[in-house]
Design a protein around this motif. Structure first.
Motif, PDB file in Angstrom:
ATOM      1  N   ALA A  11       1.299  -0.917   0.033  1.00 15.30           N
ATOM      2  CA  ALA A  11       0.431   0.494   0.071  1.00 15.30           C
ATOM      3  C   ALA A  11       0.865   1.044   0.298  1.00 15.30           C
ATOM      4  O   ALA A  11       2.037   1.561   0.567  1.00 15.30           O
ATOM      5  CB  ALA A  11      -1.119  -0.185   0.928  1.00 15.30           C
ATOM      6  N   PRO A  12       0.371   1.977  -0.944  1.00 13.48           N
ATOM      7  CA  PRO A  12       1.608   3.692  -0.693  1.00 13.48           C
ATOM      8  C   PRO A  12       1.473   4.448   0.501  1.00 13.48           C
ATOM      9  O   PRO A  12       0.753   4.018   1.524  1.00 13.48           O
ATOM     10  CB  PRO A  12       0.688   4.617  -1.786  1.00 13.48           C
ATOM     11  N   VAL A  13       2.385   4.575   0.542  1.00  9.22           N
ATOM     12  CA  VAL A  13       3.364   5.077   2.174  1.00  9.22           C
ATOM     13  C   VAL A  13       3.387   6.667   2.169  1.00  9.22           C
ATOM     14  O   VAL A  13       4.545   6.810   0.753  1.00  9.22           O
ATOM     15  CB  VAL A  13       4.186   4.325   2.833  1.00  9.22           C
ATOM     16  N   HIS A  14       3.066   7.544   2.486  1.00  5.84           N
ATOM     17  CA  HIS A  14       2.696   9.219   2.123  1.00  5.84           C
ATOM     18  C   HIS A  14       3.790   9.778   3.042  1.00  5.84           C
ATOM     19  O   HIS A  14       3.564   9.924   4.269  1.00  5.84           O
ATOM     20  CB  HIS A  14       1.741   9.923   2.103  1.00  5.84           C
ATOM     21  N   ARG A  15       5.196   9.713   2.740  1.00  8.01           N
ATOM     22  CA  ARG A  15       6.029  10.266   3.363  1.00  8.01           C
ATOM     23  C   ARG A  15       7.444  10.920   3.099  1.00  8.01           C
ATOM     24  O   ARG A  15       7.500   9.903   2.016  1.00  8.01           O
ATOM     25  CB  ARG A  15       6.437   9.312   4.925  1.00  8.01           C
ATOM     26  N   THR A  16       8.441  11.247   3.382  1.00  7.81           N
ATOM     27  CA  THR A  16       9.345  11.622   2.000  1.00  7.81           C
ATOM     28  C   THR A  16      10.237  11.354   2.897  1.00  7.81           C
ATOM     29  O   THR A  16      10.648  11.108   4.317  1.00  7.81           O
ATOM     30  CB  THR A  16       9.330  13.152   2.274  1.00  7.81           C
ATOM     31  N   VAL A  17      11.298  10.216   2.595  1.00 13.32           N
ATOM     32  CA  VAL A  17      12.701   9.436   3.117  1.00 13.32           C
ATOM     33  C   VAL A  17      13.335   9.890   2.144  1.00 13.32           C
ATOM     34  O   VAL A  17      13.521   9.687   1.628  1.00 13.32           O
ATOM     35  CB  VAL A  17      11.758   7.915   3.727  1.00 13.32           C
ATOM     36  N   VAL A  18      14.038  10.183   3.270  1.00 10.04           N
ATOM     37  CA  VAL A  18      15.706   9.973   2.555  1.00 10.04           C
ATOM     38  C   VAL A  18      16.433   8.402   2.653  1.00 10.04           C
ATOM     39  O   VAL A  18      16.326   8.617   3.618  1.00 10.04           O
ATOM     40  CB  VAL A  18      16.459  10.640   3.172  1.00 10.04           C
ATOM     41  N   ALA A  19      16.762   8.055   1.308  1.00 13.11           N
ATOM     42  CA  ALA A  19      18.463   7.218   1.545  1.00 13.11           C
ATOM     43  C   ALA A  19      18.618   6.867   2.592  1.00 13.11           C
ATOM     44  O   ALA A  19      19.375   8.054   2.358  1.00 13.11           O
ATOM     45  CB  ALA A  19      18.583   6.500  -0.178  1.00 13.11           C
ATOM     46  N   PRO A  20      19.260   5.503   2.703  1.00 13.26           N
ATOM     47  CA  PRO A  20      20.323   5.647   3.965  1.00 13.26           C
ATOM     48  C   PRO A  20      21.866   5.392   3.026  1.00 13.26           C
ATOM     49  O   PRO A  20      21.189   4.760   2.750  1.00 13.26           O
ATOM     50  CB  PRO A  20      19.651   4.154   5.024  1.00 13.26           C
ATOM     51  N   ALA A  21      22.226   5.870   4.174  1.00 13.82           N
ATOM     52  CA  ALA A  21      23.944   5.083   3.593  1.00 13.82           C
ATOM     53  C   ALA A  21      23.984   3.850   3.728  1.00 13.82           C
ATOM     54  O   ALA A  21      24.091   3.576   5.310  1.00 13.82           O
ATOM     55  CB  ALA A  21      24.986   6.478   4.018  1.00 13.82           C
ATOM     56  N   ILE A  22      25.130   3.227   3.608  1.00 11.26           N
ATOM     57  CA  ILE A  22      25.271   1.518   4.166  1.00 11.26           C
ATOM     58  C   ILE A  22      26.447   1.286   4.164  1.00 11.26           C
ATOM     59  O   ILE A  22      26.973   0.861   3.326  1.00 11.26           O
ATOM     60  CB  ILE A  22      24.096   0.829   3.802  1.00 11.26           C
ATOM     61  N   PRO A  23      26.915   0.905   5.290  1.00 10.97           N
ATOM     62  CA  PRO A  23      28.547   0.677   5.013  1.00 10.97           C
ATOM     63  C   PRO A  23      29.173  -0.167   4.449  1.00 10.97           C
ATOM     64  O   PRO A  23      28.480  -1.118   3.458  1.00 10.97           O
ATOM     65  CB  PRO A  23      29.245  -0.155   6.692  1.00 10.97           C
ATOM     66  N   ALA A  24      29.906  -0.173   3.381  1.00 13.30           N
ATOM     67  CA  ALA A  24      30.819  -0.675   2.742  1.00 13.30           C
ATOM     68  C   ALA A  24      30.663  -2.376   2.909  1.00 13.30           C
ATOM     69  O   ALA A  24      30.210  -3.085   1.894  1.00 13.30           O
ATOM     70  CB  ALA A  24      31.556   0.112   1.179  1.00 13.30           C
ATOM     71  N   ASP A  25      31.486  -2.324   4.049  1.00 12.14           N
ATOM     72  CA  ASP A  25      31.392  -4.178   4.370  1.00 12.14           C
ATOM     73  C   ASP A  25      30.501  -4.516   4.387  1.00 12.14           C
ATOM     74  O   ASP A  25      30.377  -5.854   5.366  1.00 12.14           O
ATOM     75  CB  ASP A  25      33.098  -3.770   5.345  1.00 12.14           C
ATOM     76  N   ARG A  26      29.483  -4.023   5.344  1.00 16.04           N
ATOM     77  CA  ARG A  26      28.201  -4.587   5.156  1.00 16.04           C
ATOM     78  C   ARG A  26      27.168  -5.657   4.510  1.00 16.04           C
ATOM     79  O   ARG A  26      27.609  -5.619   3.082  1.00 16.04           O
ATOM     80  CB  ARG A  26      26.895  -4.257   5.612  1.00 16.04           C
TER      81      ARG A  26
END
Lengths: 97, 442
Positions: B111-126
């Motif tokens: 279902a659509p979620v109406h909010r603005t979200v910024v893409a997270p930074a993911i550690p390169a070694d995860r």
């Protein structure tokens, strides 16, 4: 478009079933005789032991022989592929040749 | 290495075509964030979603939470899944609980979620994903995929296939391979996050599904597929709409099939060379080129007699390969074939020696051997055969026992019961004599 006109035949079409069994054996190079495929036995998994590679081959053979296009979005897909009898019933309701 | 964003794409760009609607990167991020909030603090995800968009949301949510996604299985066969393993599923799968009766299940809500979200930074070694190479016996080896290596791989593929922002208009991807397979994962889950394209989310298994899907998405259309699917698609009288490219992997594509695609679909037929351990490594235009060009940043070191070939993968390090390679100049290499007796069927692989061991362990089997057809590498529909000595047992009984022990793709399609194998005085089996015992395809 997928389900309109699907009718589960009250009486199985034995001629079509035999025809389809021969098609399956030939298309999938099975080691069983067409007559030995039990009409109600599962085609996939146990039973005849077909897998997804076979499903593609079967779709091609059915399309060429009967003009019936098999689709994934058909909610009755599990039932259509359940057995020789159910696949024959689906083909009987949709065939164009 | 610095962390990489989950996606660096503009929130307004389209990431998926689903049921005739275009889903934006922003809409996707909101749904992935909402799912991530419902997941446990720790764990690892088994992504069983059949809808490709649901699979993408599920993968992103697990990663957001810091959890790896297990590609294709719950862990080693016969072993209990690791603590914290949970299942992500979509509503279209009534039997989702089958694969792990006692594991927690989270349904992906689209279902659509109406909010603005910024893409997270993911550690390169995860560790973002764990892929498995399955032996025939189901004793798998786990291959850890750090996020940084996956992002570099996606960037290299985007550069190779012209899918970057600077390469032109956005592309639409229709794929016949599941996102749980390494090739499908790289192309249909990683590329939409790090290349300028949208994936098609609906069914795309039967030829009719694939052609409908291609008709439903805007150009530039790219078909991600395998030789197996190409064979049945080419046999259809119905033709696909204009394609910008057709990409194949998992098994060698014959020159004839590559030429047929170029001729009948008027599309460049590109082939990827990859392996589950290393990911995609090189490509070629198979109707015109014999030799493979490695992706930018990837170095392939041909092996010699007892030294395996090595792939230097950015972010991953050296990875041994099971193929023999030969450098041919211009930075290209030639694939000389598989090492030893490896067979690859339906995207799974095993060695004949391993299969023979499984066969020998079936009660009642005195002797037996698996045979790969000569055209195994060229014919996507080719299957194995087996010759078995098992006095008092039937072929059906042996096949039934093998079905419990082997991946279905490796079950022998022809199973000949014989009184004895034609072993020579050293106990070896002359290939010629064996082949005469099984009927070969005309």
């Amino acid at each position: 478009m997928s389900m309109m006109g699907t009718t589960v035949a009250a009486e199985p079409d034995l001629v079509l079933e035999a025809d389809l069994a021969r098609l399956i054996v030939a298309a999938l190079s099975l080691e069983v005789a067409a007559d030995d495929i039990a009409p109600e036995a599962p085609l996939f998994g146990a039973g005849l032991g077909l897998d997804s590679i076979d499903a593609l081959e079967l779709a091609l053979a059915v399309s060429k022989a009967y003009g019936v296009q098999l689709r994934s979005d058909d909610e009755r897909n599990h039932r259509i592929f359940a057995s020789l009898r159910s696949l024959a019933a689906h083909i009987a309701g949709h065939r164009t040749r | 290495m610095p962390p990489d964003l989950l996606t660096a794409r503009d929130p307004a760009e389209v990431i998926c075509h689903r049921d005739g609607a275009a889903i934006t990167v922003g809409g996707f991020l909101a749904q992935a964030a909402a799912l991530a909030e419902r997941l446990p603090d720790q764990g690892q995800a088994v992504n069983t979603c059949t809808d490709r968009y649901a699979a993408l949301v599920a993968f992103a949510a697990a990663l957001w939470r810091g959890h790896p996604t297990l590609l294709g299985r719950t862990g080693a066969a016969g072993e209990a899944p690791a603590a914290g393993t949970y299942i992500l599923t979509d509503a279209q799968q009534p039997d989702a609980h089958r694969s792990g009766a006692s594991l927690p299940v989270f349904e992906v809500d689209l279902a659509p979620v109406h909010r603005t979200v910024v893409a997270p930074a993911i550690p390169a070694d995860r560790i973002a994903a764990i892929a498995f190479t399955s032996g025939s016996t189901g004793a798998p080896t786990a291959h850890l995929k750090p996020w940084g290596a996956l992002v570099l791989g996606a960037a290299a593929a985007a550069a190779r296939f012209g899918l970057r922002a600077q390469d032109g208009p956005p592309s639409s991807l229709v794929a016949t391979v599941p996102p749980q397979h390494m090739y499908g994962f790289e192309t249909t889950l990683m590329l939409p996050l790090h290349a300028r394209l949208a994936i098609h989310a609906g069914a795309s298994f039967f030829p009719c599904d694939v052609l409908d899907a291609l008709d439903a998405v805007p150009p530039r259309r790219i078909l991600i597929t395998t030789p197996l699917h190409l064979r049945v698609l080419l046999a259809e009288t119905r033709r696909p709409p204009d394609l910008a490219a057709v990409i194949s992997a998992t098994a060698p594509l014959s020159r004839e099939m590559a030429e047929a695609v170029e001729r009948e679909w008027h599309a460049p037929m590109l082939e990827i060379y990859g392996a589950t351990e290393a990911g995609s490594m090189a490509s070629r235009r198979s109707a015109h080129e014999e030799d493979w060009l490695p992706y930018d940043g990837i170095i392939l070191r041909p092996g010699f007699a007892d030294t395996p070939s090595l792939a230097e993968i950015p972010g991953l390090g050296p990875v041994p390969l099971s193929d023999a390679l030969e450098a041919v100049g211009n930075g290209r290499f030639r694939l000389l074939g598989r090492i030893a007796d490896l067979v690859k069927l339906g995207g799974k692989r095993a060695s004949l020696a391993e299969l023979n061991r499984v066969l020998a362990a079936v009660p009642g089997v005195v002797d037996g051997v698996f045979l790969a057809p000569r055209d195994l590498e060229r014919n996507p529909a080719a299957r194995l055969a087996a010759i078995v000595v098992a006095p008092g047992r039937t072929a059906a009984e042996i096949l039934g026992a093998l079905r419990d022990r082997l991946e279905p793709a490796f079950l022998p399609r022809r199973l000949e019961m014989v009184a004895a194998l034609p072993r020579d005085h050293l106990g070896k089996l002359p290939h010629q004599a064996l082949r005469q015992m099984v009927r070969e395809e005309p």
